[in-house]
Design an enzyme around this catalytic site. Structure first.
Site, mmCIF file in Angstrom:
data_model
loop_
_atom_site.group_PDB
_atom_site.id
_atom_site.type_symbol
_atom_site.label_atom_id
_atom_site.label_comp_id
_atom_site.label_asym_id
_atom_site.label_seq_id
_atom_site.Cartn_x
_atom_site.Cartn_y
_atom_site.Cartn_z
ATOM 1 N N GLU A 2 -12.611 -1.963 11.844
ATOM 2 C CA GLU A 2 -12.574 -1.322 10.521
ATOM 3 C C GLU A 2 -13.671 -1.837 9.592
ATOM 4 O OE1 GLU A 2 -8.822 -1.680 8.531
ATOM 5 O OE2 GLU A 2 -9.597 -0.835 6.662
ATOM 6 N N LYS B 233 -1.720 -11.521 9.238
ATOM 7 C CA LYS B 233 -3.131 -11.239 9.530
ATOM 8 C C LYS B 233 -3.915 -12.542 9.574
ATOM 9 C CE LYS B 233 -3.594 -6.505 7.814
ATOM 10 N NZ LYS B 233 -4.386 -5.506 7.078
ATOM 11 N N GLU C 14 0.822 -1.210 0.000
ATOM 12 C CA GLU C 14 0.000 0.000 0.000
ATOM 13 C C GLU C 14 0.858 1.264 0.000
ATOM 14 O OE1 GLU C 14 -2.626 -0.686 3.380
ATOM 15 O OE2 GLU C 14 -3.977 -1.865 2.122
ATOM 16 N N ASP D 256 -8.156 -9.042 4.429
ATOM 17 C CA ASP D 256 -7.989 -7.858 5.264
ATOM 18 C C ASP D 256 -9.117 -7.715 6.281
ATOM 19 O OD1 ASP D 256 -6.956 -5.558 6.198
ATOM 20 O OD2 ASP D 256 -7.421 -4.315 4.464
ATOM 21 N N GLU E 152 -1.872 -11.696 13.697
ATOM 22 C CA GLU E 152 -2.355 -10.318 13.827
ATOM 23 C C GLU E 152 -3.861 -10.300 13.641
ATOM 24 O OE1 GLU E 152 -0.302 -7.203 11.535
ATOM 25 O OE2 GLU E 152 -2.242 -6.241 11.179
HETATM 26 C C1 GCV Z 1 -2.456 0.699 8.363
HETATM 27 C C2 GCV Z 1 -5.936 -2.067 5.578
HETATM 28 C C3 GCV Z 1 -6.368 -0.759 6.147
HETATM 29 C C4 GCV Z 1 -5.221 0.240 6.174
HETATM 30 C C5 GCV Z 1 -4.082 -0.403 6.985
HETATM 31 C C6 GCV Z 1 -3.693 -1.700 6.303
HETATM 32 C C7 GCV Z 1 -2.590 -2.440 7.038
HETATM 33 O O1 GCV Z 1 -5.673 -1.959 4.220
HETATM 34 O O2 GCV Z 1 -7.442 -0.259 5.421
HETATM 35 O O3 GCV Z 1 -5.685 1.397 6.795
HETATM 36 O O4 GCV Z 1 -2.978 0.468 7.076
HETATM 37 O O5 GCV Z 1 -4.812 -2.543 6.261
HETATM 38 O O6 GCV Z 1 -2.919 -3.380 7.746
HETATM 39 O O7 GCV Z 1 -1.436 -2.094 6.902
#
Ligand code: GCV
Length: 661
Positions: free
Chosen positions: A376, A343, A269, A348, A370
């Site tokens: 979110e 994760k 990202e 996500d 994680e």
């Molecule tokens: C901290 C998702 C979230 C992002 C976050 C990312 C991550 O994409 O929307 O805000 O960034 O995960 O875990 O790094």
């Protein structure tokens, strides 16, 4: 400016009974002046007074109760044993942290209904590392934060006050032993946390944490050699880069001797990373790990690496594959002070995802799970969504990596492979709101994560009950109502949002509220791949091949729509709307029913909350009630948008003839 007040969460000790005695403290084997021990004693004194009206005194009298704290090196690290009797309580622990955890266990048991003389437990953490990850930015904002602003940072300055101390107490009381203080997306001033500009304040923070048995960690900007050092590269194999890190990390440890290490988000990202230089993730992690090793530090390297610009019109391209594709081949290449933080799912933090195949897929690498306590994709701490059942499912999942010791809990605790490093980390849901978590009920997730990471065998219900007792001290009937609300809530949220594992369909940037086609990277088409005949992503051997990333037993199960668990059906398969589910309903009818039921059951949650009006403190009651009003709007919107979208796509009417807009 009037300082903001704040609640005491689950440490809001209620009067449980009126004891008649006083307490004398006797310590053997530990240094009474040790910071952690002193804090433990002060917690004991405070908690026992509030809950039993008994005081701690230095006057020895024959009928006083004795709280004996004694060192016992045969217990595990951070472990404790508590044993109440008519004379008082014996607390044995391996180390001072064990004493602290033991004291909180005593207080927890009293808050849950025992008398001090009845407490009893023999415990040691199941995970070596139990961490909170803050996504706090130094301008005070919080990425994916739903509880106000950061309480660590205001206008690029670090704030340290009584709230900081309370925060550390709360974390210690649930067994947290590591905290990452800044967002993994290290931007702006945060890059300077490892410079003179902030060292003194970070040290102050770290000292407070240390007093509660917590190590301070930071997220690191992989491009620091460029941004702070003025180099023209951050190539992990470049000798100037390595030498820059050597100097920097020496400086960090000179100024912050108790520092735990770094958390790194690289090549994801928009974050910089080793890929830019044609290097691997292992090259990046190992370089930093080697430099930090002499100081006892660790590097926690995130596996959330994927190419968000990829074109998935080609059916083989799949974001879910990315973690495994990037990391599996390097299993065994990571040095022993590197931990890969993975994760829970391959995508996500959706309301339902399969467990990441990397967990246990890696067999020669330290791993850490994680999860996201911050809601979110699970309701922004507006909608009630108790997440502990989800974490439990992940921990209990059999990866089939090793007969007998193959659950995710086995893998991340280190039991499967004998690793010393591993554990659980959570993206935290706190902010500077008066109640810390926006929705008072979202504190159950914060509490629950800590307790579960300390003891993965606890059940979701046990954790909910503990949290309710300590937070609200409710009569049994009302406690049961609230407990049932928590336990129902995740499935209700799933029902009115995205059942059967499809995920997303949420507003692209905010991630709250429905937007059926709204995936942030959807310029290549919809994420869910629905057409007039069916919906879902084919991740079988004929599709993206993601299912084949699991060990054979799971790969086979997921690959076949008849054996794939139905709650994940649309994650793994593209299914016609006419497909018959195990209930005998068609897929289309299930979608309608699920959304109608979910909305109705959300109303049931709100109605249950109303039943608690007399027993919940008014401020707390009103705050939560307002959130339920919003949740009901949200549930209605999801129901109507999703149902009408699929009705228009499929033109299959609802068998029950309900109104679909
Ligand atoms: C901290 C998702 C979230 C992002 C976050 C990312 C991550 O994409 O929307 O805000 O960034 O995960 O875990 O790094």
């Amino acid at each position: 400016m009037e300082p903001k007040k704040w609640t005491q969460l689950w440490l809001d000790y209620h009067k449980m009974y009126e004891g008649q005695k006083s307490w004398i403290i006797a310590v053997t084997g530990f240094d009474k002046e040790n910071k952690v021990l002193r804090n433990a004693l002060s917690e004991f004194e405070k908690g026992i007074l509030a809950m039993t009206l008994e005081t701690v005194t230095e006057e020895v009298s024959a009928d006083a109760l004795t709280f004996t704290i004694s060192q016992n090196r045969t217990l595990p690290i951070e472990g404790y044993r508590i044993d109440g009797s008519h004379d008082g309580i014996l607390l044995e622990a391996f180390d001072e942290k064990g004493v602290l955890y033991g004291v909180f266990a005593i207080l927890r048991q009293i808050a849950c209904g025992k008398r001090a003389t009845e407490v009893e437990e023999n415990a040691a953490p199941t995970n070596p590392l139990r961490m909170m990850n803050h996504w706090d930015n130094m301008d005070g904002s919080i990425e994916r934060g739903y509880s106000g602003e950061s309480f660590f940072y205001v206008n690029e300055e670090i704030v340290i006050d009584d709230r900081t101390r309370d925060y550390a107490r709360f974390m210690a009381s649930i067994g947290i032993n590591g905290i990452v203080i800044n967002n993994v997306n290290v931007k702006g001033a945060a890059s300077y946390l490892i410079t003179d500009r902030y060292f003194d304040k970070v040290k102050e923070l770290s000292d407070i944490f240390e007093g509660y048995g917590i190590k301070l960690y930071m997220s690191l900007n992989f491009a620091s050699p460029i941004e702070l050092g003025g180099l023209d590269t951050c190539d992990p194999l470049d000798k100037d880069v390595i030498s820059w890190w050597e100097d920097k990390i020496k400086e960090v440890y000179d100024r912050l001797p108790g520092f735990g290490g770094f958390l790194v988000k690289a090549d994801s990202e928009g974050r910089p990373g080793p890929f830019t230089y044609g290097r691997t993730q292992a090259d990046g992690a190992n370089m930093l790990a080697d430099v930090i090793k002499p100081y006892g530090g660790i590097i926690i390297w995130r596996c959330f690496v994927y190419n968000c610009t990829q074109d998935w019109r080609d059916t083989k391209t799949d974001r879910a594959r990315a973690g495994y594709d990037y990391f599996k081949d390097l299993d065994g290449a990571y040095h022993d002070n590197v931990i890969l933080q993975i994760k829970n799912g391959p995508m996500d933090f959706q309301i339902r995802e399969p467990v990441s195949p990397l967990l246990g897929g890696l067999m020669h690498t330290n791993q850490m799970l994680e999860v996201q306590v911050a809601q979110e994709y699970t309701g922004h701490q507006i909608d009630l969504c108790y997440l502990i059942p989800m974490y439990k499912e992940v921990l209990d999942f059999h990866t089939h990596c090793n007969r007998g010791k193959d659950t995710v809990a086995d893998v991340v605790s280190g039991r499967t492979m004998g690793n010393k490093l591993g554990g659980m980390a959570a993206v935290i849901n706190t902010g500077n709101d008066e109640n810390w978590t926006g929705n008072d009920l979202a504190a159950a997730n914060l509490y629950g994560f800590g307790r579960l990471s300390f003891n993965t065998r606890l059940t979701s219900e046990e954790i909910a009950k503990e949290w309710i007792a300590q937070t609200f001290n409710l009569p049994e009937k009302e406690s049961d109502i609230l407990c049932s609300m928590l336990l129902r809530s995740r499935e209700i949220y799933e029902k009115y949002t995205s059942p059967l594992g499809i995920g997303w369909m949420v507003t692209p940037m905010g991630h709250y509220g429905p937007s059926v086609d709204g995936y942030e990277y959807s310029r290549w088409g919809t994420y869910h791949r629905a057409d007039h005949l069916g919906i879902g992503v084919d991740r079988t051997d004929k599709g993206t091949g993601y299912a084949q990333q699991y060990y054979e037993e799971n790969a086979k199960m997921y690959n076949d729509p008849n054996t794939c668990p139905e709650e994940l059906l649309l994650f793994f398969h593209h299914i016609p709307y006419t497909w018959k589910l195990k209930t005998g309903k068609t897929l289309m009818q299930h979608i309608y029913d699920s959304h109608f039921e979910g909305e109705e059951e959300a109303r049931g949650l709100a109605a249950d909350w109303d039943k608690l009006k007399e027993v919940i403190p008014a401020e707390s009651f009103d705050r939560v009630k307002k959130r339920f009003d919003l949740q009901l709007d949200n549930a209605r919107e999801w129901r109507d948008q999703v149902n009408s979208y699929f009705y228009r796509k499929s033109m299959i009417p609802d068998e029950k003839g309900r109104t679909i807009y």
